[in-house]
Design a protein around this motif. Structure first.
Motif, PDB file in Angstrom:
ATOM      1  N   LEU A  35      27.787  40.134  26.433  1.00 46.50           N
ATOM      2  CA  LEU A  35      26.943  40.090  26.474  1.00 46.50           C
ATOM      3  C   LEU A  35      25.957  41.442  25.692  1.00 46.50           C
ATOM      4  O   LEU A  35      25.004  41.221  24.956  1.00 46.50           O
ATOM      5  N   VAL A  36      26.695  42.589  26.224  1.00 53.43           N
ATOM      6  CA  VAL A  36      26.150  43.374  25.637  1.00 53.43           C
ATOM      7  C   VAL A  36      26.570  44.128  24.050  1.00 53.43           C
ATOM      8  O   VAL A  36      25.441  44.268  23.385  1.00 53.43           O
ATOM      9  N   ALA A  37      27.458  43.768  24.165  1.00 52.23           N
ATOM     10  CA  ALA A  37      28.029  43.602  22.637  1.00 52.23           C
ATOM     11  C   ALA A  37      27.118  43.080  21.883  1.00 52.23           C
ATOM     12  O   ALA A  37      26.608  43.548  20.480  1.00 52.23           O
ATOM     13  N   ALA A  38      26.497  41.406  22.104  1.00 56.47           N
ATOM     14  CA  ALA A  38      25.891  40.926  21.335  1.00 56.47           C
ATOM     15  C   ALA A  38      24.664  41.629  21.223  1.00 56.47           C
ATOM     16  O   ALA A  38      23.752  41.018  19.970  1.00 56.47           O
ATOM     17  N   GLY A  39      24.164  41.865  21.838  1.00 59.41           N
ATOM     18  CA  GLY A  39      22.456  42.430  22.533  1.00 59.41           C
ATOM     19  C   GLY A  39      22.981  43.593  20.924  1.00 59.41           C
ATOM     20  O   GLY A  39      21.785  44.007  19.693  1.00 59.41           O
ATOM     21  N   VAL A  40      23.691  44.657  21.039  1.00 59.01           N
ATOM     22  CA  VAL A  40      23.528  45.349  20.279  1.00 59.01           C
ATOM     23  C   VAL A  40      24.056  45.416  18.898  1.00 59.01           C
ATOM     24  O   VAL A  40      22.926  45.630  17.677  1.00 59.01           O
ATOM     25  N   SER A  41      24.787  44.694  19.092  1.00 57.73           N
ATOM     26  CA  SER A  41      25.236  43.585  17.248  1.00 57.73           C
ATOM     27  C   SER A  41      24.448  42.847  16.736  1.00 57.73           C
ATOM     28  O   SER A  41      23.819  43.480  15.147  1.00 57.73           O
ATOM     29  N   TRP A  42      23.156  42.420  17.474  1.00 57.98           N
ATOM     30  CA  TRP A  42      21.659  41.912  16.750  1.00 57.98           C
ATOM     31  C   TRP A  42      21.038  43.198  16.596  1.00 57.98           C
ATOM     32  O   TRP A  42      20.724  42.390  15.477  1.00 57.98           O
ATOM     33  N   VAL A  43      20.780  43.934  17.594  1.00 58.88           N
ATOM     34  CA  VAL A  43      19.742  44.781  17.193  1.00 58.88           C
ATOM     35  C   VAL A  43      20.669  45.784  15.466  1.00 58.88           C
ATOM     36  O   VAL A  43      19.423  45.977  14.928  1.00 58.88           O
ATOM     37  N   LEU A  44      21.857  46.073  15.553  1.00 54.00           N
ATOM     38  CA  LEU A  44      22.511  46.900  14.476  1.00 54.00           C
ATOM     39  C   LEU A  44      21.717  45.604  12.919  1.00 54.00           C
ATOM     40  O   LEU A  44      22.260  45.955  11.497  1.00 54.00           O
ATOM     41  N   LEU A  45      22.814  44.899  13.390  1.00 56.91           N
ATOM     42  CA  LEU A  45      22.536  44.312  11.825  1.00 56.91           C
ATOM     43  C   LEU A  45      21.439  43.092  11.426  1.00 56.91           C
ATOM     44  O   LEU A  45      20.330  43.015  10.479  1.00 56.91           O
ATOM     45  N   ALA A  46      20.231  43.404  12.902  1.00 61.43           N
ATOM     46  CA  ALA A  46      18.505  43.482  12.060  1.00 61.43           C
ATOM     47  C   ALA A  46      18.003  44.598  11.425  1.00 61.43           C
ATOM     48  O   ALA A  46      17.223  44.322  10.230  1.00 61.43           O
ATOM     49  N   LEU A  47      18.752  45.292  11.918  1.00 57.70           N
ATOM     50  CA  LEU A  47      17.731  46.527  11.367  1.00 57.70           C
ATOM     51  C   LEU A  47      18.161  47.141  10.102  1.00 57.70           C
ATOM     52  O   LEU A  47      17.818  47.218   8.775  1.00 57.70           O
ATOM     53  N   ALA A  48      20.349  47.130   9.593  1.00 59.45           N
ATOM     54  CA  ALA A  48      20.631  46.837   8.933  1.00 59.45           C
ATOM     55  C   ALA A  48      19.863  46.123   7.298  1.00 59.45           C
ATOM     56  O   ALA A  48      19.362  46.366   6.545  1.00 59.45           O
ATOM     57  N   ALA A  49      19.665  44.472   8.454  1.00 56.17           N
ATOM     58  CA  ALA A  49      19.136  43.847   7.561  1.00 56.17           C
ATOM     59  C   ALA A  49      18.106  44.092   6.946  1.00 56.17           C
ATOM     60  O   ALA A  49      17.362  43.875   4.835  1.00 56.17           O
ATOM     61  N   ASP A  50      16.895  44.863   7.114  1.00 56.12           N
ATOM     62  CA  ASP A  50      15.652  44.963   7.414  1.00 56.12           C
ATOM     63  C   ASP A  50      16.158  46.464   5.375  1.00 56.12           C
ATOM     64  O   ASP A  50      15.340  46.669   5.000  1.00 56.12           O
ATOM     65  N   THR A  51      17.260  47.281   6.596  1.00 57.95           N
ATOM     66  CA  THR A  51      17.048  48.625   5.578  1.00 57.95           C
ATOM     67  C   THR A  51      17.580  48.022   4.371  1.00 57.95           C
ATOM     68  O   THR A  51      17.455  48.473   2.862  1.00 57.95           O
ATOM     69  N   PHE A  52      18.578  47.596   4.135  1.00 60.54           N
ATOM     70  CA  PHE A  52      19.714  47.770   2.860  1.00 60.54           C
ATOM     71  C   PHE A  52      19.365  45.834   2.155  1.00 60.54           C
ATOM     72  O   PHE A  52      19.571  45.809   1.247  1.00 60.54           O
TER      73      PHE A  52
END
Length: 83
Positions: free
Chosen positions: A38-55
């Motif tokens: 669950l912790v990894a799911a939250g962290v990966s969601w935040v990182l993937l959302a930031l990467a999607a917005d940025t790249f």
């Protein structure tokens, strides 16, 4: 990015695969493996959302400028004064 997407779930599973494998084999308690997931799911969601917005965000379209139209004052100045 949606909070629950297939990519996010796969990334979280890959990050916690040692804990999940340990839970299956019995060397790691199941609740510990689930908390890590669950912790990894939250962290990966935040990182993937930031990467999607940025790249991968679409480029902003260039602003469209309206053609210059003469104003009423400009037209009045251009007309010759009648005597």
């Amino acid at each position: 990015m949606r909070p629950v997407s297939g990519t996010m779930l796969v990334v979280a599973a890959l990050l916690t695969s040692p804990a999940l494998a340990g839970a299956v084999m019995g060397s790691v308690p199941v609740d510990v493996a689930l908390v890590r997931y669950l912790v990894a799911a939250g962290v990966s969601w935040v990182l993937l959302a930031l990467a999607a917005d940025t790249f991968w965000s679409p480029a902003a379209p260039a602003p469209v400028q309206a053609p210059a139209t003469p104003s009423a004052e400009d037209e009045a100045e251009e007309r010759p004064a009648s005597s």
